[in-house]
Design a protein around this motif. Structure first.
Motif, short mmCIF file in Angstrom:
data_model
loop_
_atom_site.label_atom_id
_atom_site.label_comp_id
_atom_site.label_asym_id
_atom_site.label_seq_id
_atom_site.Cartn_x
_atom_site.Cartn_y
_atom_site.Cartn_z
N ALA A 175 0.83 -1.21 0.00
CA ALA A 175 0.00 0.00 0.00
C ALA A 175 0.87 1.26 0.00
O ALA A 175 0.57 2.23 -0.70
CB ALA A 175 -0.93 -0.01 1.21
N SER A 176 1.95 1.25 0.78
CA SER A 176 2.81 2.44 0.82
C SER A 176 3.54 2.63 -0.50
O SER A 176 3.75 3.77 -0.95
CB SER A 176 3.81 2.32 1.97
OG SER A 176 4.65 1.18 1.80
N GLN A 177 3.95 1.52 -1.15
CA GLN A 177 4.60 1.63 -2.45
C GLN A 177 3.63 2.19 -3.50
O GLN A 177 4.02 3.01 -4.34
CB GLN A 177 5.12 0.26 -2.89
CG GLN A 177 6.36 -0.20 -2.16
CD GLN A 177 6.78 -1.61 -2.56
OE1 GLN A 177 5.93 -2.49 -2.74
NE2 GLN A 177 8.06 -1.81 -2.72
N SER A 233 2.71 6.02 -7.26
CA SER A 233 1.67 6.72 -8.00
C SER A 233 1.93 8.21 -8.07
O SER A 233 1.64 8.87 -9.07
CB SER A 233 0.29 6.47 -7.35
OG SER A 233 -0.05 5.11 -7.40
N ALA A 234 2.52 8.74 -7.00
CA ALA A 234 2.75 10.18 -6.95
C ALA A 234 4.04 10.60 -7.64
O ALA A 234 4.15 11.74 -8.10
CB ALA A 234 2.79 10.63 -5.49
N SER A 235 5.01 9.68 -7.74
CA SER A 235 6.34 10.08 -8.21
C SER A 235 6.76 9.46 -9.53
O SER A 235 7.85 9.76 -10.02
CB SER A 235 7.39 9.71 -7.15
OG SER A 235 7.42 8.30 -6.95
N ALA A 236 5.92 8.62 -10.13
CA ALA A 236 6.33 7.91 -11.35
C ALA A 236 6.61 8.90 -12.48
O ALA A 236 5.79 9.77 -12.76
CB ALA A 236 5.25 6.93 -11.78
N PRO A 237 7.78 8.77 -13.14
CA PRO A 237 8.05 9.61 -14.31
C PRO A 237 7.43 9.00 -15.56
O PRO A 237 7.01 7.84 -15.56
CB PRO A 237 9.58 9.59 -14.39
CG PRO A 237 9.93 8.21 -13.89
CD PRO A 237 8.91 7.89 -12.82
N ASP A 238 7.39 9.78 -16.62
CA ASP A 238 6.95 9.23 -17.89
C ASP A 238 8.04 8.34 -18.47
O ASP A 238 9.22 8.72 -18.49
CB ASP A 238 6.62 10.36 -18.88
CG ASP A 238 5.27 10.98 -18.60
OD1 ASP A 238 4.27 10.23 -18.60
OD2 ASP A 238 5.22 12.20 -18.36
N ARG A 239 7.64 7.18 -18.92
CA ARG A 239 8.55 6.23 -19.55
C ARG A 239 7.96 5.82 -20.90
O ARG A 239 6.78 5.99 -21.15
CB ARG A 239 8.76 4.99 -18.67
CG ARG A 239 9.32 5.27 -17.29
CD ARG A 239 9.53 3.96 -16.51
NE ARG A 239 10.14 4.17 -15.22
CZ ARG A 239 9.47 4.35 -14.08
NH1 ARG A 239 8.14 4.35 -14.10
NH2 ARG A 239 10.09 4.53 -12.93
#
Length: 316
Positions: free
Chosen positions: A38-40, A45-51
């Motif tokens: 859940a913490s991951q 979700s908040a920090s994912a960059p575009d790939r």
């Protein structure tokens, strides 16, 4: 054997393995994928960059999107970056190379290919294939109902687990699950039968040659470095590296290998472009996701879509 062919066969077969639940863990097995905590989920979700590779397609007074994917990945890669999230938020329809949620697609993949003659394996190939099943920690009989080349591709994809990657974290599965949660329609840009015609030679001798080449690559550990480089290029949105794939994939040793790669990638692109154009023409915002190598070469999908009247803008 082109590495892309290995990945595509594995992606097509993955859902069958997940349904069968035949992968098991042992001390000598590659690490199995772990669901995020859940913490991951909150953090990624908040920090994912575009790939990967995202394009806006404009025609007929509205936009759609084209997304270049990779058929395996790391757990953190299933979280979309800001621009992909925005495209997903606007999308009204998802198109994938194959719709693996379609029971008819799964049925076709689980049966002997209708276009190919039965493949009677020579004893040495059967022994080597069995050895790879054991190395991948699969029961020997788990995939006995599918074509040997599909078996080999699944073993090859599972070897990427040693490098922290897994086909369960491929972008197509993430997008398919997202579309299912939102109740969006999902379309396949190709049929399972037509894809199998590209992946599996109809001639049994040619199929055994492909199997022998693939086994040799796997046994000599030649696949994992290429998969790592391919996945890294995708994660860094490095289209130049993907465009030079033929020069570093160690998969083009003779003219037939290059012809196979052209058939697998370039020759399918016109049909993919037509399918995208048709779905876009229905007036909905389409998100179309295809393997990133389809974005390269003389018949690159963005170029073909421009020929069909689209304004194509690369977003990241």
């Amino acid at each position: 054997m082109p590495i892309k062919k290995t990945m595509l066969r594995a992606a097509s077969l993955l859902s069958l393995l997940l349904l069968a639940k035949v992968v098991f863990a042992a001390p000598t097995c590659p690490p199995q994928p772990q669901a995020p905590t859940a913490s991951q989920i909150q953090q990624l979700s908040a920090s994912a960059p575009d790939r990967g590779f995202l394009y806006r397609l404009s025609r007929d007074g509205h936009d759609s999107y084209l997304y270049g994917t990779v058929h395996l990945g790391r757990m953190e890669w299933i979280f979309p970056g800001p621009q992909l999230r925005q495209a997903m938020g606007q999308a009204q329809h998802l198109a994938l190379e194959l719709d693996l949620s379609d029971p008819a697609t799964l049925q076709t993949l689980s049966q002997p290919p209708a276009h190919a003659q039965p493949l009677q394996l020579k004893p040495d190939l059967r022994r080597r294939l069995t050895a790879q099943a054991r190395a991948a920690c699969l029961p020997v009989a788990a995939l006995s109902h599918v074509h040997p080349l599909l078996q080999l591709s699944q073993f090859s994809a599972l070897a990427a687990r040693w490098d922290g990657m897994d086909p369960a974290f491929g972008q197509e599965l993430m997008l398919g699950a997202w579309a299912g949660q939102r109740g969006l329609p999902v379309s396949g840009l190709e049929s399972a039968a037509s894809q199998l015609q590209v992946l599996i030679p109809s001639d049994p001798e040619q199929a055994q040659t492909s199997l022998r080449k693939g086994l040799e690559q796997l046994e000599k550990n030649q696949l994992r470095p290429v998969l790592r480089r391919l996945a890294q290029a995708w994660a860094q949105s490095d289209l130049d590296t993907l465009a030079s794939y033929e020069r570093w994939c160690n998969c083009v040793a003779e003219p037939q290998d290059l012809a196979d790669l052209r058939q697998l990638n370039d020759d399918r692109n016109p049909g993919l472009a037509q399918g995208i154009a048709e779905l876009h023409g229905r007036g909905q915002v389409l998100l179309a996701a295809v393997g990133s190598l389809h974005l390269t070469g003389d018949k690159a999908l963005p170029r073909l879509l421009e020929d069909l009247g689209f304004k194509v803008q690369r977003l990241h």
